[in-house]
Design a protein around this motif. Structure first.
Motif, mmCIF file in Angstrom:
data_model
loop_
_atom_site.group_PDB
_atom_site.id
_atom_site.type_symbol
_atom_site.label_atom_id
_atom_site.label_comp_id
_atom_site.label_asym_id
_atom_site.label_seq_id
_atom_site.Cartn_x
_atom_site.Cartn_y
_atom_site.Cartn_z
ATOM 1 N N THR A 147 0.832 -1.197 0.000
ATOM 2 C CA THR A 147 0.000 0.000 0.000
ATOM 3 C C THR A 147 0.870 1.252 0.000
ATOM 4 O OG1 THR A 147 -1.645 -1.202 1.314
ATOM 5 C CG2 THR A 147 -1.878 1.180 1.237
ATOM 6 N N VAL A 148 0.387 2.268 -0.708
ATOM 7 C CA VAL A 148 1.023 3.583 -0.669
ATOM 8 C C VAL A 148 -0.009 4.565 -0.127
ATOM 9 C CG1 VAL A 148 2.084 5.426 -2.033
ATOM 10 C CG2 VAL A 148 2.486 3.043 -2.644
ATOM 11 N N ALA A 149 0.374 5.352 0.876
ATOM 12 C CA ALA A 149 -0.508 6.372 1.442
ATOM 13 C C ALA A 149 -0.076 7.735 0.929
ATOM 14 C CB ALA A 149 -0.466 6.336 2.961
ATOM 15 N N MET A 150 -1.062 8.603 0.676
ATOM 16 C CA MET A 150 -0.778 9.913 0.106
ATOM 17 C C MET A 150 -1.812 10.912 0.584
ATOM 18 S SD MET A 150 1.408 11.100 -2.033
ATOM 19 C CE MET A 150 1.630 12.795 -2.412
ATOM 20 N N ALA A 151 -1.365 12.126 0.867
ATOM 21 C CA ALA A 151 -2.289 13.201 1.234
ATOM 22 C C ALA A 151 -2.770 13.886 -0.042
ATOM 23 C CB ALA A 151 -1.594 14.213 2.132
ATOM 24 N N THR A 152 -4.040 14.249 -0.057
ATOM 25 C CA THR A 152 -4.612 14.971 -1.192
ATOM 26 C C THR A 152 -5.304 16.224 -0.683
ATOM 27 O OG1 THR A 152 -6.705 13.767 -1.132
ATOM 28 C CG2 THR A 152 -4.975 12.859 -2.536
ATOM 29 N N GLN A 153 -5.501 17.157 -1.602
ATOM 30 C CA GLN A 153 -6.150 18.423 -1.265
ATOM 31 C C GLN A 153 -7.065 18.816 -2.407
ATOM 32 O OE1 GLN A 153 -3.396 21.671 -0.956
ATOM 33 N NE2 GLN A 153 -4.846 22.966 0.104
ATOM 34 N N ASN A 154 -8.202 19.419 -2.057
ATOM 35 C CA ASN A 154 -9.126 19.939 -3.045
ATOM 36 C C ASN A 154 -9.521 21.350 -2.628
ATOM 37 O OD1 ASN A 154 -11.215 20.582 -4.782
ATOM 38 N ND2 ASN A 154 -12.118 18.536 -4.714
ATOM 39 N N PRO A 155 -9.057 22.379 -3.365
ATOM 40 C CA PRO A 155 -9.352 23.756 -2.989
ATOM 41 C C PRO A 155 -10.733 24.246 -3.426
ATOM 42 C CG PRO A 155 -7.919 23.740 -4.895
ATOM 43 C CD PRO A 155 -8.116 22.310 -4.486
ATOM 44 N N ALA A 156 -11.463 23.451 -4.186
ATOM 45 C CA ALA A 156 -12.777 23.880 -4.669
ATOM 46 C C ALA A 156 -13.756 24.012 -3.503
ATOM 47 C CB ALA A 156 -13.316 22.890 -5.696
ATOM 48 N N GLY A 157 -14.369 25.169 -3.377
ATOM 49 C CA GLY A 157 -15.352 25.397 -2.321
ATOM 50 C C GLY A 157 -14.737 25.501 -0.939
ATOM 51 N N GLY A 158 -13.470 25.860 -0.859
ATOM 52 C CA GLY A 158 -12.747 25.895 0.413
ATOM 53 C C GLY A 158 -11.764 24.742 0.455
ATOM 54 N N VAL A 159 -10.623 24.959 1.032
ATOM 55 C CA VAL A 159 -9.582 23.927 1.023
ATOM 56 C C VAL A 159 -9.970 22.773 1.936
ATOM 57 C CG1 VAL A 159 -7.165 23.428 1.524
ATOM 58 C CG2 VAL A 159 -7.793 25.623 0.505
ATOM 59 N N ARG A 160 -9.956 21.577 1.362
ATOM 60 C CA ARG A 160 -10.221 20.352 2.119
ATOM 61 C C ARG A 160 -9.095 19.373 1.820
ATOM 62 N NH1 ARG A 160 -15.489 18.690 -0.500
ATOM 63 N NH2 ARG A 160 -14.474 19.781 -2.168
ATOM 64 N N GLY A 161 -8.674 18.655 2.823
ATOM 65 C CA GLY A 161 -7.617 17.680 2.629
ATOM 66 C C GLY A 161 -7.961 16.362 3.286
ATOM 67 N N TRP A 162 -7.383 15.293 2.799
ATOM 68 C CA TRP A 162 -7.589 13.979 3.364
ATOM 69 C C TRP A 162 -6.454 13.073 2.915
ATOM 70 C CZ3 TRP A 162 -10.435 16.354 -0.317
ATOM 71 C CH2 TRP A 162 -10.492 15.789 -1.585
ATOM 72 N N ALA A 163 -6.364 11.917 3.514
ATOM 73 C CA ALA A 163 -5.356 10.927 3.147
ATOM 74 C C ALA A 163 -6.034 9.778 2.419
ATOM 75 C CB ALA A 163 -4.637 10.407 4.386
ATOM 76 N N ILE A 164 -5.333 9.221 1.442
ATOM 77 C CA ILE A 164 -5.833 8.043 0.747
ATOM 78 C C ILE A 164 -4.783 6.941 0.849
ATOM 79 C CG2 ILE A 164 -7.314 9.297 -0.865
ATOM 80 C CD1 ILE A 164 -5.126 8.871 -3.002
ATOM 81 N N ALA A 165 -5.240 5.709 0.786
ATOM 82 C CA ALA A 165 -4.358 4.545 0.730
ATOM 83 C C ALA A 165 -4.636 3.852 -0.594
ATOM 84 C CB ALA A 165 -4.636 3.605 1.892
ATOM 85 N N VAL A 166 -3.578 3.536 -1.339
ATOM 86 C CA VAL A 166 -3.723 2.928 -2.655
ATOM 87 C C VAL A 166 -3.092 1.537 -2.644
ATOM 88 C CG1 VAL A 166 -3.290 3.186 -5.116
ATOM 89 C CG2 VAL A 166 -3.563 5.228 -3.698
#
Length: 70
Positions: free
Chosen positions: A42-61
């Protein structure tokens, strides 16, 4: 026309082959550096989405399937 996207690519040091593990579409973006699980599955990575206010979360692939989980 291709949309702007971020990709996480992994490589095999022995063969030199590269494989796109996951691609996310704009405005979503990867943040920081990926981290491998100790067993290499597994690879874990942080992501961000600035649409509608900055939101971030972690995903595991999952390295074998490319399936991701938030």
């Amino acid at each position: 026309m291709d949309f702007i996207a971020d990709s996480l690519v992994i490589g095999n040091l022995e063969s030199g082959e590269e494989r796109e593990l996951i691609r996310i579409q704009s405005p979503q973006r990867f943040q920081g550096s990926p981290a491998w699980s100790p067993d290499g599955t597994t690879v874990a990575m942080a992501t961000q989405n600035p649409a509608g206010g900055v939101r971030g979360w972690a995903i595991a692939v999952d390295v074998e399937t490319g399936e991701s989980t938030p």
